[in-house]
Design a protein around this motif. Structure first.
Motif, PDB file in Angstrom:
ATOM      1  N   GLN A   1       0.848  -1.184   0.000  1.00  0.00           N
ATOM      2  CA  GLN A   1       0.000   0.000   0.000  1.00  0.00           C
ATOM      3  C   GLN A   1       0.885   1.235   0.000  1.00  0.00           C
ATOM      4  N   MET A   2       0.375   2.326  -0.567  1.00  0.00           N
ATOM      5  CA  MET A   2       1.077   3.604  -0.510  1.00  0.00           C
ATOM      6  C   MET A   2       0.342   4.474   0.498  1.00  0.00           C
ATOM      7  N   TYR A   3       1.081   5.025   1.445  1.00  0.00           N
ATOM      8  CA  TYR A   3       0.499   5.935   2.423  1.00  0.00           C
ATOM      9  C   TYR A   3       1.095   7.318   2.257  1.00  0.00           C
ATOM     10  N   VAL A   4       0.283   8.306   2.539  1.00  0.00           N
ATOM     11  CA  VAL A   4       0.692   9.701   2.451  1.00  0.00           C
ATOM     12  C   VAL A   4       0.508  10.303   3.832  1.00  0.00           C
ATOM     13  N   ASN A   5       1.588  10.806   4.416  1.00  0.00           N
ATOM     14  CA  ASN A   5       1.503  11.327   5.765  1.00  0.00           C
ATOM     15  C   ASN A   5       2.464  12.496   5.975  1.00  0.00           C
ATOM     16  N   PRO A   6       2.490  13.483   5.047  1.00  0.00           N
ATOM     17  CA  PRO A   6       3.397  14.607   5.272  1.00  0.00           C
ATOM     18  C   PRO A   6       2.944  15.492   6.429  1.00  0.00           C
ATOM     19  N   ALA A   7       1.654  15.630   6.607  1.00  0.00           N
ATOM     20  CA  ALA A   7       1.079  16.360   7.737  1.00  0.00           C
ATOM     21  C   ALA A   7      -0.144  15.563   8.145  1.00  0.00           C
ATOM     22  N   PRO A   8      -0.097  14.873   9.272  1.00  0.00           N
ATOM     23  CA  PRO A   8      -1.174  13.951   9.618  1.00  0.00           C
ATOM     24  C   PRO A   8      -2.555  14.601   9.602  1.00  0.00           C
ATOM     25  N   MET A   9      -3.544  13.821   9.161  1.00  0.00           N
ATOM     26  CA  MET A   9      -4.929  14.271   9.204  1.00  0.00           C
ATOM     27  C   MET A   9      -5.403  14.213  10.657  1.00  0.00           C
ATOM     28  N   THR A  10      -6.418  14.982  10.955  1.00  0.00           N
ATOM     29  CA  THR A  10      -7.035  14.981  12.276  1.00  0.00           C
ATOM     30  C   THR A  10      -8.245  14.060  12.232  1.00  0.00           C
ATOM     31  N   ILE A  11      -8.263  13.075  13.100  1.00  0.00           N
ATOM     32  CA  ILE A  11      -9.386  12.145  13.148  1.00  0.00           C
ATOM     33  C   ILE A  11     -10.656  12.916  13.481  1.00  0.00           C
ATOM     34  N   GLY A  12     -11.712  12.686  12.698  1.00  0.00           N
ATOM     35  CA  GLY A  12     -12.983  13.366  12.889  1.00  0.00           C
ATOM     36  C   GLY A  12     -13.153  14.610  12.034  1.00  0.00           C
ATOM     37  N   ALA A  13     -12.068  15.108  11.426  1.00  0.00           N
ATOM     38  CA  ALA A  13     -12.156  16.286  10.557  1.00  0.00           C
ATOM     39  C   ALA A  13     -12.576  15.851   9.149  1.00  0.00           C
ATOM     40  N   THR A  14     -13.139  16.777   8.392  1.00  0.00           N
ATOM     41  CA  THR A  14     -13.611  16.506   7.037  1.00  0.00           C
ATOM     42  C   THR A  14     -12.580  17.002   6.027  1.00  0.00           C
ATOM     43  N   TYR A  15     -12.300  16.178   5.006  1.00  0.00           N
ATOM     44  CA  TYR A  15     -11.260  16.469   4.020  1.00  0.00           C
ATOM     45  C   TYR A  15     -11.790  16.363   2.599  1.00  0.00           C
ATOM     46  N   HIS A  16     -11.208  17.187   1.719  1.00  0.00           N
ATOM     47  CA  HIS A  16     -11.519  17.181   0.284  1.00  0.00           C
ATOM     48  C   HIS A  16     -10.283  16.644  -0.435  1.00  0.00           C
ATOM     49  N   LEU A  17     -10.432  15.505  -1.102  1.00  0.00           N
ATOM     50  CA  LEU A  17      -9.350  14.836  -1.825  1.00  0.00           C
ATOM     51  C   LEU A  17      -9.617  14.919  -3.313  1.00  0.00           C
ATOM     52  N   THR A  18      -8.604  15.339  -4.085  1.00  0.00           N
ATOM     53  CA  THR A  18      -8.668  15.284  -5.538  1.00  0.00           C
ATOM     54  C   THR A  18      -7.366  14.679  -6.043  1.00  0.00           C
ATOM     55  N   PHE A  19      -7.443  13.951  -7.143  1.00  0.00           N
ATOM     56  CA  PHE A  19      -6.248  13.404  -7.788  1.00  0.00           C
ATOM     57  C   PHE A  19      -6.597  12.955  -9.196  1.00  0.00           C
ATOM     58  N   ASP A  20      -5.585  12.812 -10.016  1.00  0.00           N
ATOM     59  CA  ASP A  20      -5.735  12.275 -11.358  1.00  0.00           C
ATOM     60  C   ASP A  20      -5.264  10.835 -11.347  1.00  0.00           C
ATOM     61  N   CYS A  21      -5.926  10.002 -12.129  1.00  0.00           N
ATOM     62  CA  CYS A  21      -5.587   8.585 -12.156  1.00  0.00           C
ATOM     63  C   CYS A  21      -5.552   8.085 -13.599  1.00  0.00           C
ATOM     64  N   THR A  22      -4.533   7.308 -13.912  1.00  0.00           N
ATOM     65  CA  THR A  22      -4.458   6.621 -15.187  1.00  0.00           C
ATOM     66  C   THR A  22      -4.456   5.128 -14.894  1.00  0.00           C
ATOM     67  N   VAL A  23      -5.417   4.426 -15.454  1.00  0.00           N
ATOM     68  CA  VAL A  23      -5.500   2.983 -15.264  1.00  0.00           C
ATOM     69  C   VAL A  23      -4.814   2.324 -16.453  1.00  0.00           C
ATOM     70  N   ASP A  24      -3.716   1.626 -16.168  1.00  0.00           N
ATOM     71  CA  ASP A  24      -2.958   0.942 -17.213  1.00  0.00           C
ATOM     72  C   ASP A  24      -3.345  -0.527 -17.307  1.00  0.00           C
ATOM     73  N   GLY A  25      -4.074  -1.025 -16.378  1.00  0.00           N
ATOM     74  CA  GLY A  25      -4.519  -2.410 -16.365  1.00  0.00           C
ATOM     75  C   GLY A  25      -5.134  -2.721 -15.020  1.00  0.00           C
ATOM     76  N   GLY A  26      -6.373  -3.134 -14.989  1.00  0.00           N
ATOM     77  CA  GLY A  26      -7.026  -3.466 -13.729  1.00  0.00           C
ATOM     78  C   GLY A  26      -7.097  -2.276 -12.798  1.00  0.00           C
ATOM     79  N   GLY A  27      -8.254  -1.672 -12.664  1.00  0.00           N
ATOM     80  CA  GLY A  27      -8.420  -0.503 -11.802  1.00  0.00           C
ATOM     81  C   GLY A  27      -8.959  -0.836 -10.432  1.00  0.00           C
ATOM     82  N   ASN A  28      -8.703  -2.042  -9.967  1.00  0.00           N
ATOM     83  CA  ASN A  28      -9.244  -2.492  -8.689  1.00  0.00           C
ATOM     84  C   ASN A  28      -8.441  -1.903  -7.529  1.00  0.00           C
ATOM     85  N   ALA A  29      -8.550  -0.599  -7.336  1.00  0.00           N
ATOM     86  CA  ALA A  29      -7.810   0.101  -6.277  1.00  0.00           C
ATOM     87  C   ALA A  29      -8.765   1.016  -5.533  1.00  0.00           C
ATOM     88  N   LYS A  30      -8.330   1.464  -4.355  1.00  0.00           N
ATOM     89  CA  LYS A  30      -9.145   2.373  -3.556  1.00  0.00           C
ATOM     90  C   LYS A  30      -8.232   3.327  -2.801  1.00  0.00           C
TER      91      LYS A  30
END
Length: 173
Positions: free
Chosen positions: A84-113
Motif C-alpha cells: 500500500q502507498m500511504y501519504v503522511n506529510p502532515a497527519p490528518m485529524t481524526i474526525g475532521a472533514t477532508y476534500h481529496l482530488t487526484f488524477d488517475c491513469t488505469v494501465d490495467g485493472g483498476g481495482n484500487a481504492k
C-alpha cells in the motif's frame, strides 16, 4: 449573539459524485492549507516525495514506483493484501472533514481504492480520469491500495491534493 455557522444551498464543496452533496460552512474560508505539498510529483522532487511511503510486501509483481509521472501502484492477482502507498506529510485529524482530488491513469485493472479510515472514503478508483471525494478521517494517514485481494491493479496517481474543509461542512441527504 454570534453566528457560528450557516450553509447556503447555492454551492457545494465538490463538483461531482458524492463530493457534490457536501455544502461548506459559509463562516470563514472553506479550505485549510494544502496537506500534500509534493502531490504533483514534479521532476524536481526526490522520490518518493516527502511524506510518501509504502507498507506491506513488495515483489516483482507487487510494487510502487515513484517518478515525475506520479506514483504507479502495481498489484498482481494473488490472494494476499500486497503493498500500500500511504501519504503522511502532515497527519490528518481524526474526525475532521477532508476534500481529496487526484488524477488517475488505469494501465490495467483498476481495482484500487483510497482510504482515510473514516466515513465516505474507501472509494473505488476504477477508471482513468480526475477523481474527487470528501470524507471524514478515521485515521491520520491517507492510503492508496488494492480494493480486494485476488484482483490485479496497475494505476498511476498524480496531482494529489488533500485539504481540510474548515468550519462545519454539512452533507445533503
Amino acid at each position: 449573539t454570534n453566528l457560528v455557522s450557516y450553509w447556503a444551498l447555492d454551492g457545494t464543496v465538490g463538483a461531482s459524485g458524492d463530493a457534490a452533496s457536501w455544502v461548506p460552512d459559509k463562516v470563514g474560508g472553506i479550505y485549510g492549507d494544502e496537506i500534500i505539498p509534493d502531490g504533483t510529483f514534479d521532476a524536481s522532487d526526490t522520490y518518493p516525495p516527502s511524506g510518501f511511503y509504502h507498507a506491506g510486501s513488495t515483489s516483482g509483481s507487487k510494487y510502487i514506483e515513484f517518478n515525475s509521472n506520479g506514483a504507479r501502484l502495481v498489484f498482481d492477482g494473488d490472494g494476499t493484501t500486497g503493498t500500500q502507498m500511504y501519504v503522511n506529510p502532515a497527519p490528518m485529524t481524526i474526525g475532521a472533514t477532508y476534500h481529496l482530488t487526484f488524477d488517475c491513469t488505469v494501465d490495467g485493472g483498476g481495482n484500487a481504492k483510497f482510504d482515510g479510515g473514516g466515513t465516505g472514503d474507501s472509494g473505488t478508483i476504477g477508471s482513468t480520469g480526475a477523481k474527487e471525494d470528501i470524507f471524514v478521517a478515521g485515521q491520520t494517514t491517507l492510503g492508496f491500495m488494492r480494493k480486494s485481494s485476488g484482483s490485479s491493479c496497475d494505476i498511476t496517481i498524480n496531482n494529489i491534493s488533500l485539504k481540510q474543509i474548515l468550519g462545519n461542512p454539512g452533507k445533503l441527504i
